[in-house]
Design an enzyme around this catalytic site. Structure first.
Site, PDB file in Angstrom:
ATOM      1  N   CYS A  97     -25.996 -13.007 -20.604  1.00 65.64           N
ATOM      2  CA  CYS A  97     -25.657 -14.289 -19.990  1.00 65.64           C
ATOM      3  C   CYS A  97     -26.506 -14.598 -18.763  1.00 65.64           C
ATOM      4  O   CYS A  97     -26.419 -15.691 -18.206  1.00 65.64           O
ATOM      5  CB  CYS A  97     -24.176 -14.340 -19.635  1.00 65.64           C
ATOM      6  SG  CYS A  97     -23.748 -13.359 -18.190  1.00 65.64           S
TER       7      CYS A  97
ATOM      8  N   CYS B 261     -18.753 -12.880 -19.498  1.00 62.31           N
ATOM      9  CA  CYS B 261     -20.071 -12.966 -20.126  1.00 62.31           C
ATOM     10  C   CYS B 261     -20.057 -14.002 -21.256  1.00 62.31           C
ATOM     11  O   CYS B 261     -20.964 -14.825 -21.374  1.00 62.31           O
ATOM     12  CB  CYS B 261     -20.445 -11.588 -20.672  1.00 62.31           C
ATOM     13  SG  CYS B 261     -22.188 -11.407 -21.067  1.00 62.31           S
TER      14      CYS B 261
ATOM     15  N   GLY C   7       0.792  -1.231   0.000  1.00 67.89           N
ATOM     16  CA  GLY C   7       0.000   0.000   0.000  1.00 67.89           C
ATOM     17  C   GLY C   7       0.820   1.274   0.000  1.00 67.89           C
ATOM     18  O   GLY C   7       0.274   2.358  -0.187  1.00 67.89           O
TER      19      GLY C   7
ATOM     20  N   CYS D 193     -27.855  -9.791 -16.169  1.00 65.35           N
ATOM     21  CA  CYS D 193     -27.263  -9.449 -17.466  1.00 65.35           C
ATOM     22  C   CYS D 193     -28.174  -9.981 -18.572  1.00 65.35           C
ATOM     23  O   CYS D 193     -28.616 -11.125 -18.518  1.00 65.35           O
ATOM     24  CB  CYS D 193     -25.876 -10.075 -17.579  1.00 65.35           C
ATOM     25  SG  CYS D 193     -25.208 -10.058 -19.256  1.00 65.35           S
TER      26      CYS D 193
ATOM     27  N   CYS E 128     -23.090  -7.524 -18.812  1.00 63.84           N
ATOM     28  CA  CYS E 128     -21.854  -7.637 -18.039  1.00 63.84           C
ATOM     29  C   CYS E 128     -20.805  -6.696 -18.592  1.00 63.84           C
ATOM     30  O   CYS E 128     -20.629  -6.576 -19.803  1.00 63.84           O
ATOM     31  CB  CYS E 128     -21.285  -9.051 -18.133  1.00 63.84           C
ATOM     32  SG  CYS E 128     -22.203 -10.281 -17.243  1.00 63.84           S
TER      33      CYS E 128
END
Lengths: 257, 289
Positions: B253, B281, B41, B250, B275
């Site tokens: 899909c 997808c 970080g 979606c 998606c």
């Protein structure tokens, strides 16, 4: 109360060849308000910066009586400890409120910032504490979500005070807290400051060029000229019976309406 | 899928050094990456180079990718979840031309993934490396413009200011309205900008088995989240962290748990939700289709 809350000894600060503050020492007791007066360029603000650890003096010591660890040398502390002290047990009120506030966030966030810095993570509690403090500085709690940009000068100054007092500091530094405000607002703010310092037994160092402010707020007065303290004593004593020629000049220069 | 199967594939150009950057530059960047991995970080400064594309198009991510890529890597490049958008196509061609490595659109086949604005829906595995393109690495910058001050705040772990931003969101909108580049704490120590991924993807960073590298070219910073590192999204006790949800699945899909994009289909108000991750997808569509 057997020892002072703040003790400055031999504070000296130069800028190149120019000396801003020379060998200034004073003690401040818990709950006491000390005013530092003098003309522009007399070193008042530099002195304030040195004792509030915003600037390092070239010589001298500043000792603060902490709540739990006894007396500490503020310039010898680690940066982390000094910054923690500066946002818990100390407050700093700037002359220009915009310098002490975050102008891009709401009044509530400004007051809550210190709480969040100390680990408060409950929105509801932070908010009610902020609203409580707005009321204590005689502001309308309805304005908690307004930006400080929409506030008048006097309100900004109140907000700045609330933001500093929210962590219940014991020592507050103020740099010309009322200059730049018109007289009626100034009077109200002085009234507020006086009642707050009494109520929370705040010790304060107030830098001002305005002797009226000093007379209203301060217990003790320190007169500076060209970086040196020329006279010090109880406020009424100094103002009613000035000994040093410069103090006499200052007192006689005050305009009488 | 191999390099030759993808449309727009180009041949390796031997006039460029492998990965475009010279070897000394790559070593400099690898040193920065090693330091970044050692301090999860923490933003490590590095000597960002001029790249043959403008700042803001992924110069930081490209330099990180160019420094870690090897001849046996399989590269996937994502832009907003898709493999076939301008940024993705161009960066993929750039690496085909300068390294000749195999490329893929399949998340599971990739060893190295460079991404802009998304983390793939398919969970990443051990051994994979994901490189994020970062426009603004400093999460505190909008609140505290002085860099000396933000560095001190990182050094002393003074992160109360970030909550001021979240407080402000709730005061203004009634909820935390930050939806992308949502600030996170890495390993309980450093506050980090996760790059402009939707906050939907934040939980995927937590304890992820893949190595996550972040490159900011203009700001000249590299930072990292090593595998299996705690990544926590900031929040208030009474306003916990939440990710976006959609009412509909979606429309291609039928997935109910992927990040959906709203696509305008005509100029009469027609729209559909699909998606954002095209590979996810497509694979689901083939399975259920």
């Amino acid at each position: 109360m057997d020892s002072p809350i703040l003790r400055a000894a031999g504070i000296t600060r130069t800028y190149g060849a120019r000396t801003a503050v020379e060998d200034v020492s004073f003690e401040l007791w818990p709950g006491e308000v000390l005013a530092v007066v003098g003309e522009s360029g007399s070193g008042k603000t530099t002195l304030l910066n040195c004792v509030s650890a915003r600037q390092k003096p070239d010589a001298g010591r500043v000792e603060f009586l902490t709540r739990h660890e006894g007396v500490v040398d503020v310039h010898a502390m680690s940066e982390a400890a000094r910054r923690l002290l500066a946002r818990t047990d100390w407050g700093y009120v700037h002359q220009n409120a915009a310098d002490g506030l975050r102008m891009d966030v709401s009044a509530g966030a400004n007051v809550g910032e210190r709480l969040m810095a100390l680990g408060a993570r409950h929105y509801g509690r932070i908010r009610s504490e902020a609203s409580d403090w707005l009321t204590r500085v005689e502001m309308d709690a309805e304005r908690i979500d307004d930006s400080p940009r929409t506030f008048s000068g006097g309100m900004r100054q109140r907000l700045q005070i609330a933001r500093n007092l929210v962590t219940r500091p014991r020592l507050v530094f103020m740099d010309e807290p009322t200059s730049g405000l018109d007289v009626s607002v100034q009077a109200k703010l002085l009234d507020l400051l006086r009642s707050l310092t009494r109520k929370y037994s705040l010790a304060a160092v107030i830098v001002t060029h305005d002797l009226a402010v000093a007379r209203l707020l301060a217990h003790r007065l320190m007169v500076m000229k060209a970086g040196r303290v020329v006279e010090t004593g109880l406020t009424d004593q100094v103002l009613d019976d000035p000994q040093h020629p410069y103090t006499q000049l200052l007192v006689s220069s005050v305009l009488q309406p | 899928m191999n390099a030759s199967d993808l449309p727009g594939t180009v041949e390796r150009d031997r006039n460029f050094n492998f990965g475009y950057l010279d070897e000394r530059t790559k070593r400099m960047i690898r040193r920065a990456i090693l330091k970044a991995v050692a301090i999860p970080g923490y933003q490590v400064p590095f000597g960002s180079r001029e790249m043959p594309l403008p700042y803001g198009w992924g110069t930081g991510g490209i330099q990180v990718t160019a420094s870690v890529i090897g001849p046996h890597d399989v590269l996937k490049v994502i832009d907003q979840g898709a493999d076939d958008t301008v940024n993705a196509v161009n960066i993929r061609r750039f690496f085909q031309r300068t390294t000749g490595v195999a490329t893929t659109e399949r998340t599971v086949d990739a060893t190295l993934i460079q991404t802009r604005h998304r983390i793939p829906e398919t969970p990443l595995a051990e051994g994979q490396v994901i490189v994020y393109q970062v426009p603004q690495p400093e999460p505190l910058q909008k609140l505290e413009p002085r860099e000396a001050e933000t560095r001190a705040m990182h050094g002393l772990a003074e992160y109360g200011l970030m909550h001021v931003k979240l407080y402000e969101d709730i005061a203004r909108y009634g909820h935390i309205a930050t939806t992308y580049d949502y600030p996170v704490m890495v390993d309980g120590r450093y506050l980090m900008a996760p790059s402009p991924i939707p906050k939907f993807d934040n939980p995927k960073m937590h304890m992820n088995p893949a190595l996550q590298l972040f490159g900011a070219g203009r700001e000249k910073r590299i930072y990292a989240v090593p595998p299996y590192t705690k990544v926590e999204s900031l929040a208030f006790e009474d306003h916990p962290f939440e990710v976006q949800r959609w009412d509909k699945p979606c429309e291609i899909c039928g997935s109910r748990d992927s990040f959906l994009d709203e696509v305008i289909t005509d100029d009469a108000g027609g729209r559909m939700f699909v998606c954002s991750d095209t590979d996810y997808c497509r694979v689901r569509g083939a399975r259920h289709g």
